[in-house]
Structures are given as structure tokens and as C-alpha cells.
Design a protein around this motif. Sequence first.
Motif, mmCIF file in Angstrom:
data_model
loop_
_atom_site.group_PDB
_atom_site.id
_atom_site.type_symbol
_atom_site.label_atom_id
_atom_site.label_comp_id
_atom_site.label_asym_id
_atom_site.label_seq_id
_atom_site.Cartn_x
_atom_site.Cartn_y
_atom_site.Cartn_z
ATOM 1 N N VAL A 173 49.758 55.060 120.475
ATOM 2 C CA VAL A 173 49.612 55.797 119.210
ATOM 3 C C VAL A 173 50.966 56.055 118.549
ATOM 4 O O VAL A 173 51.122 55.858 117.338
ATOM 5 C CB VAL A 173 48.872 57.128 119.437
ATOM 6 N N LEU A 174 51.958 56.459 119.322
ATOM 7 C CA LEU A 174 53.256 56.811 118.737
ATOM 8 C C LEU A 174 54.049 55.607 118.252
ATOM 9 O O LEU A 174 55.095 55.765 117.618
ATOM 10 C CB LEU A 174 54.079 57.630 119.728
ATOM 11 N N GLN A 175 53.552 54.403 118.529
ATOM 12 C CA GLN A 175 54.137 53.226 117.887
ATOM 13 C C GLN A 175 53.966 53.306 116.374
ATOM 14 O O GLN A 175 54.700 52.654 115.617
ATOM 15 C CB GLN A 175 53.461 51.952 118.413
ATOM 16 N N TYR A 176 53.004 54.114 115.947
ATOM 17 C CA TYR A 176 52.659 54.216 114.527
ATOM 18 C C TYR A 176 52.998 55.601 113.979
ATOM 19 O O TYR A 176 52.340 56.094 113.057
ATOM 20 C CB TYR A 176 51.163 53.917 114.337
ATOM 21 N N ARG A 177 54.044 56.207 114.515
ATOM 22 C CA ARG A 177 54.394 57.575 114.096
ATOM 23 C C ARG A 177 54.720 57.657 112.608
ATOM 24 O O ARG A 177 54.383 58.657 111.954
ATOM 25 C CB ARG A 177 55.546 58.126 114.932
ATOM 26 N N GLU A 178 55.348 56.629 112.069
ATOM 27 C CA GLU A 178 55.672 56.644 110.631
ATOM 28 C C GLU A 178 54.414 56.549 109.790
ATOM 29 O O GLU A 178 54.243 57.286 108.815
ATOM 30 C CB GLU A 178 56.634 55.503 110.293
ATOM 31 N N GLU A 179 53.519 55.643 110.160
ATOM 32 C CA GLU A 179 52.261 55.483 109.427
ATOM 33 C C GLU A 179 51.420 56.761 109.488
ATOM 34 O O GLU A 179 50.760 57.139 108.520
ATOM 35 C CB GLU A 179 51.450 54.315 110.000
ATOM 36 N N LYS A 189 52.091 66.455 120.202
ATOM 37 C CA LYS A 189 52.922 65.568 119.383
ATOM 38 C C LYS A 189 52.769 65.874 117.892
ATOM 39 O O LYS A 189 53.245 65.112 117.049
ATOM 40 C CB LYS A 189 52.545 64.107 119.636
ATOM 41 N N GLY A 190 52.083 66.973 117.582
ATOM 42 C CA GLY A 190 51.876 67.347 116.185
ATOM 43 C C GLY A 190 50.844 66.502 115.476
ATOM 44 O O GLY A 190 50.865 66.390 114.246
ATOM 45 N N LEU A 191 49.901 65.919 116.239
ATOM 46 C CA LEU A 191 48.883 65.046 115.669
ATOM 47 C C LEU A 191 47.485 65.585 115.938
ATOM 48 O O LEU A 191 47.283 66.412 116.827
ATOM 49 C CB LEU A 191 48.995 63.632 116.254
#
Length: 287
Positions: free
Chosen positions: A226-232, A259-261
Motif C-alpha cells: 500500500v505505501l508504494q502508493y503513498r503519493e497517490e 500510517k494516517g490512512l
Amino acid sequence: MVLIADSGSTKCDWIVYENKEKQPLRIRTKGLNPAILSKKALQKIITENSKLSKHKDKITSVCFFGAGCGTKKNQDKIKHILNAFFENSKSIVREDIMAAVWATTNEPAVVCILGTGSNCCYFDGEKTHSKIPSLGYVVMDEGSGNYFGKRLLRGYFYKKMPKELRLSFGATFNVKEKKVVDKLYKSATPNKYLAEFAKFMFENEEHPYIAKLLAKGMAKFIENHVLQYREELKTVPLHFVGSIAYHGKDVINSELSKKGLLATSFVRRPMENLIHHLREDNFHIEL
């Protein structure tokens, strides 16, 4: 008639759809993963199903979404089998992540699958984009059914699992050494076998040992995928699809919050939403 299939490694859900006035026919077979099963095994699953055989001459379009269909070679393998059996149809084959996307959104989003295996992608509104390859149950698949199955087996045989759980696990499954070894190393679908143990995890998810196992596995999936897409994810929603995701949604959101998601939706079976889109004419197969 349109035939749509959503296949994991464990099972494949099919619907035969004629029009919005008629209820779609639902069919379930074993999973058809071309990365694991031979052409002969795949053909057998399809040809020996009486319901598929009954309607095969009426099918004009087939849309197959499947685990293991991320490469052209495997897509062509499934497509050849489908075209040979449904002689009056044209077919398209896509990776299972596309079914997950269409079942959750038609807008840009990050979409995850947690079932027998696991996967994650960014959908830009038209195409999917994966930042890391899916190397399957041996190397990756964090947070999936087979991932947790491995850890339950390890916990049992290393005697790390608490005694009361170990007794229950041994009473629930045939864990004789020869049986386990045969299933892991002689079976055509070891990932499916491993995923079968996941139900024990959710039946005992309140136990501290299981709760820790579950949280750790979901945290690994979030960190590695999931965090591979932190910018998106700063601008688009996050969706989860699959039985493991559905049953583990509270743990997933708990780990995401660190993670703030936060996940926007959890869909257990993509096919239900695909049927809805068909009825609303929001789903079109481009052959």
C-alpha cells in the motif's frame, strides 16, 4: 449472452448475463490460475461443468478476470481454452486486479486484493499501474490467505502456538507430517492448500496470539504494498477486495490508521458489484 468470470486460485465465480430483466445465472468452479495449473487441468475444470456446457453455444462474449493472468503468455493460455470451448464467442482475459477495480470504482484509486493471494495497484481512471511485480505465494503475498496459512503451520510445528490453540488446530485439520508435505510439495495448488488454514485464524481472532499474527501480516502488506502508493493516496481513495480483506477489515483499518490512512470500502466478492454495474449499464466489455 455475456459470460463473466472472476477467478482466484481457490475458486472461480461465473455469471451468465442475458439482460437486466433476467436474473443472471451464477456458477462456481474451482479456481483457474494459469500460472499454477496445466492447460489440461484448466480445460477439465471448464469442460466438466454441466452448467457451463449447457449454455456454451449461446455465449457471445467472455470476460475472464483471473489470478495468474498478469502476463500475455498466461492470458493467451486461458483465452485459447475459452475460445475453443465457447465456439461462438470472443473473449478477453485480464488479471484479477482489474475485476477488483471495476467492482469498487470508476475513478482514480488504489485498489488491493487480499484473498488466497494478494495484490495492489493504482487505477488512473482508465488503466492499472503496479509499482512492484507480483511474485506469488513463495516470495510475496503478504496479508493473504496463503501467507497466514504458512505462519499458522509454522506456529503449530515449531510449537510456538499456545497449547489450547495447538490442540484446536490439530483437531480441526489433518496435520500429519506426510499429509502436509504431500500437499505442499506434490499438490498442483499448494497456495490454495495453505489458504484453507486462514479460516481458523478468523474463528480465533480474539486470541492474543492470533490477533498479533493478523496485525503483523496486515502491517507487512501495508508497508510493502500500500505505501508504494503513498503519493497517490494523498488525493485518491483506498479500496480492498477479497475474503481475507473483508473478514480482516477492522485489523486493516487499525494498521492503516497508524500510517494516517483509512480504507474507503471493503468488498468481499467482486462479482456482486460487477452484476450491479451490468444492470446499470455501467460495465461494457470491449473485445
